[in-house]
Motif scaffolding. Structure first.
Motif, PDB file in Angstrom:
ATOM      1  N   ASP A  95       0.539 -16.880  17.838  1.00 34.59           N
ATOM      2  CA  ASP A  95      -0.855 -16.369  17.330  1.00 34.59           C
ATOM      3  C   ASP A  95      -1.016 -14.740  17.343  1.00 34.59           C
ATOM      4  N   VAL A  96      -1.638 -14.006  16.502  1.00 34.84           N
ATOM      5  CA  VAL A  96      -1.883 -12.645  16.712  1.00 34.84           C
ATOM      6  C   VAL A  96      -2.747 -12.381  17.788  1.00 34.84           C
ATOM      7  N   ALA A  97      -2.325 -11.620  18.613  1.00 37.08           N
ATOM      8  CA  ALA A  97      -3.381 -11.156  19.678  1.00 37.08           C
ATOM      9  C   ALA A  97      -3.357  -9.311  19.627  1.00 37.08           C
ATOM     10  N   HIS A  98      -4.752  -9.001  19.574  1.00 38.90           N
ATOM     11  CA  HIS A  98      -4.674  -7.298  19.351  1.00 38.90           C
ATOM     12  C   HIS A  98      -3.539  -6.944  18.492  1.00 38.90           C
ATOM     13  N   ASP A  99      -3.509  -7.326  17.161  1.00 39.23           N
ATOM     14  CA  ASP A  99      -2.801  -6.885  16.264  1.00 39.23           C
ATOM     15  C   ASP A  99      -1.313  -7.144  15.902  1.00 39.23           C
ATOM     16  N   LYS A 100      -0.850  -7.944  17.092  1.00 43.33           N
ATOM     17  CA  LYS A 100       0.499  -8.159  17.215  1.00 43.33           C
ATOM     18  C   LYS A 100       0.670  -9.746  17.628  1.00 43.33           C
ATOM     19  N   ARG A 101       1.876 -10.311  17.252  1.00 40.90           N
ATOM     20  CA  ARG A 101       2.373 -11.452  17.862  1.00 40.90           C
ATOM     21  C   ARG A 101       3.242 -11.521  19.237  1.00 40.90           C
ATOM     22  N   MET A 102       3.643 -10.068  19.438  1.00 40.22           N
ATOM     23  CA  MET A 102       4.417 -10.022  20.786  1.00 40.22           C
ATOM     24  C   MET A 102       4.161  -8.784  21.405  1.00 40.22           C
ATOM     25  N   HIS A 103       3.802  -8.525  22.497  1.00 39.59           N
ATOM     26  CA  HIS A 103       3.554  -7.157  23.241  1.00 39.59           C
ATOM     27  C   HIS A 103       5.067  -7.535  24.373  1.00 39.59           C
ATOM     28  N   LEU A 104       5.751  -6.431  24.327  1.00 36.97           N
ATOM     29  CA  LEU A 104       6.869  -6.364  25.359  1.00 36.97           C
ATOM     30  C   LEU A 104       6.545  -4.966  26.197  1.00 36.97           C
ATOM     31  N   ILE A 105       6.465  -5.252  27.446  1.00 38.22           N
ATOM     32  CA  ILE A 105       6.355  -4.129  28.524  1.00 38.22           C
ATOM     33  C   ILE A 105       7.389  -4.234  29.220  1.00 38.22           C
ATOM     34  N   VAL A 106       8.146  -3.025  29.489  1.00 37.19           N
ATOM     35  CA  VAL A 106       9.113  -2.969  30.393  1.00 37.19           C
ATOM     36  C   VAL A 106       8.880  -1.841  31.329  1.00 37.19           C
ATOM     37  N   VAL A 107       9.297  -1.701  32.526  1.00 38.64           N
ATOM     38  CA  VAL A 107       9.005  -0.712  33.787  1.00 38.64           C
ATOM     39  C   VAL A 107      10.449  -0.812  34.714  1.00 38.64           C
ATOM     40  N   ARG A 108      10.696   0.214  35.080  1.00 40.80           N
ATOM     41  CA  ARG A 108      11.611   0.093  36.073  1.00 40.80           C
ATOM     42  C   ARG A 108      10.950  -0.311  37.363  1.00 40.80           C
ATOM     43  N   ARG A 109      11.861  -1.054  38.377  1.00 37.45           N
ATOM     44  CA  ARG A 109      11.093  -1.425  39.515  1.00 37.45           C
ATOM     45  C   ARG A 109      10.581  -0.507  40.515  1.00 37.45           C
ATOM     46  N   ASP A 110      10.997   1.005  40.248  1.00 42.19           N
ATOM     47  CA  ASP A 110      10.265   1.824  41.073  1.00 42.19           C
ATOM     48  C   ASP A 110       9.038   2.381  40.540  1.00 42.19           C
ATOM     49  N   LEU A 111       8.768   1.655  39.278  1.00 37.12           N
ATOM     50  CA  LEU A 111       7.442   1.682  38.721  1.00 37.12           C
ATOM     51  C   LEU A 111       7.325   3.067  37.754  1.00 37.12           C
ATOM     52  N   SER A 112       8.636   3.483  37.329  1.00 34.23           N
ATOM     53  CA  SER A 112       8.755   4.738  36.327  1.00 34.23           C
ATOM     54  C   SER A 112       9.136   4.062  34.912  1.00 34.23           C
ATOM     55  N   GLY A 113       9.247   4.731  34.127  1.00 34.80           N
ATOM     56  CA  GLY A 113      10.073   4.418  32.813  1.00 34.80           C
ATOM     57  C   GLY A 113       9.145   3.364  32.034  1.00 34.80           C
ATOM     58  N   PHE A 114       7.833   3.426  32.263  1.00 37.34           N
ATOM     59  CA  PHE A 114       7.002   2.332  31.402  1.00 37.34           C
ATOM     60  C   PHE A 114       7.037   2.408  29.950  1.00 37.34           C
ATOM     61  N   ARG A 115       7.334   1.314  29.146  1.00 33.34           N
ATOM     62  CA  ARG A 115       7.465   1.329  27.875  1.00 33.34           C
ATOM     63  C   ARG A 115       6.378   0.122  27.264  1.00 33.34           C
TER      64      ARG A 115
END
Length: 318
Positions: A95-115
């Motif tokens: 299903d589309v949720a907030h205009d997209k079918r998939m939201h991929l979030i990545v972050v380093r384990r030190d909480l830097s590098g968010f995408r």
């Protein structure tokens, strides 16, 4: 102080173990490595957070309610994965949720590098995107989606990118930060176990920004990650662009509930001038940990540079 770590190769399996048993047994979270790098081992420590079995936060599980995130081999410049359904086959309908079918979030384990990126779906159920892993480190990838005729889910998996890593300490709690020339101020604080209002006010050159642009169907998106185990919370603001009552800034308000006391990193996405910007905050819910500096204004940091790709580690959207 900064510490330098040599990461190499294949990360050992990560077992997510909680204070209460849940579901049909223990789930094991494996950490794949980007293609074309040497084998080895890497482990990480997490803080202890016990939640009731029926209230485990999103993103802590590689498999939930019969759905499993399964990274697949891909060229070094891509990231690819599938979501396997209860029948063991790749899911191909979302299903589309907030205009997209998939939201991929990545972050380093030190909480830097968010995408925060949006992969493309192939007919065989494989999601692909230009790699959001912008440098060495152990990363957490969150797949935020709603399978057709299923409940919304957030699954998480660790991915290791080998190489020389300079770990970044968690920035001090702050009520103001700057990004790409914008100043964003936070009013309110999260409260463990109950809903609390959080309002972000955007200004530029000392003037309120009153013409924020819709991004994925809203004037802002908020992701919160808990320090240690990276428990995930994705919140959308009150109101919708064009509903006759929601103004396009300068304030964007959310109602958020964090699962426990502790330190959290907040990532606010907003769009202005055709570009998506990410403002970051460290906040403390409940009693501050002993090693947490006092809260205060911190306009100067963390201050990524402009553009959709802010460097390594940095932020980006597509």
């Amino acid at each position: 102080m900064r510490t330098v770590t040599r990461l190499a190769g294949f990360a050992v399996g990560l077992a997510a173990i909680f204070g209460a048993t849940y579901g049909v047994g223990r789930l094991t979270d494996r950490a794949p490595v980007a293609e074309g790098r040497h084998d080895g081992d890497a482990v990480h420590a997490t803080e202890d957070h016990a939640e009731p079995a029926d209230r485990i936060p999103g993103g802590l599980l590689v498999s939930d309610r019969g759905y499993t995130i399964d990274p697949v081999d891909a060229p070094a410049d891509q990231f690819a994965f599938r979501i396997n359904g209860p029948d063991g086959q790749p899911v191909t309908r979302y299903d589309v949720a907030h205009d997209k079918r998939m939201h991929l979030i990545v972050v380093r384990r030190d909480l830097s590098g968010f995408r925060h990126v949006h992969p493309d779906l192939a007919p065989d159920g494989t999601w692909r995107v230009g790699t959001p892993l912008t440098g060495p480190g152990q990363w957490r990838a969150f797949a935020d989606f709603a399978p057709t005729r299923g409940e919304p889910l957030t699954l998480g998996v660790d991915v290791t990118v080998p190489g020389e890593l300079t770990e970044r300490p968690l920035p001090a709690p702050a009520t103001s930060t700057t990004v790409d020339g914008y100043t964003v101020t936070l009013t309110g604080s999260p409260q463990p176990g109950r809903t609390a209002p959080l309002t972000f006010t955007v200004s530029r050159d000392g003037r309120p920004v009153t013409d924020l642009e819709p991004y994925l169907g809203a004037y802002g998106h908020l992701v919160a990650l808990r320090r240690g185990d990276l428990a995930y919370l994705h919140v959308h603001p009150d109101g919708t662009p064009g509903d006759g009552r929601t103004r396009p800034g300068p304030a964007v308000s959310f109602l958020a509930e964090v699962p426990s006391a502790g330190s959290y990193r907040l990532y606010l996405d907003f769009q202005h001038g055709g570009t998506v910007h990410t403002a970051e905050f460290t906040v403390v819910a409940g009693s501050p940990p002993a090693d947490t500096p006092p809260t205060g204004n911190n306009p100067s940091g963390p201050a990524p540079s402009g553009g959709a790709d802010h460097g390594t580690p940095g932020h980006g959207h597509n």
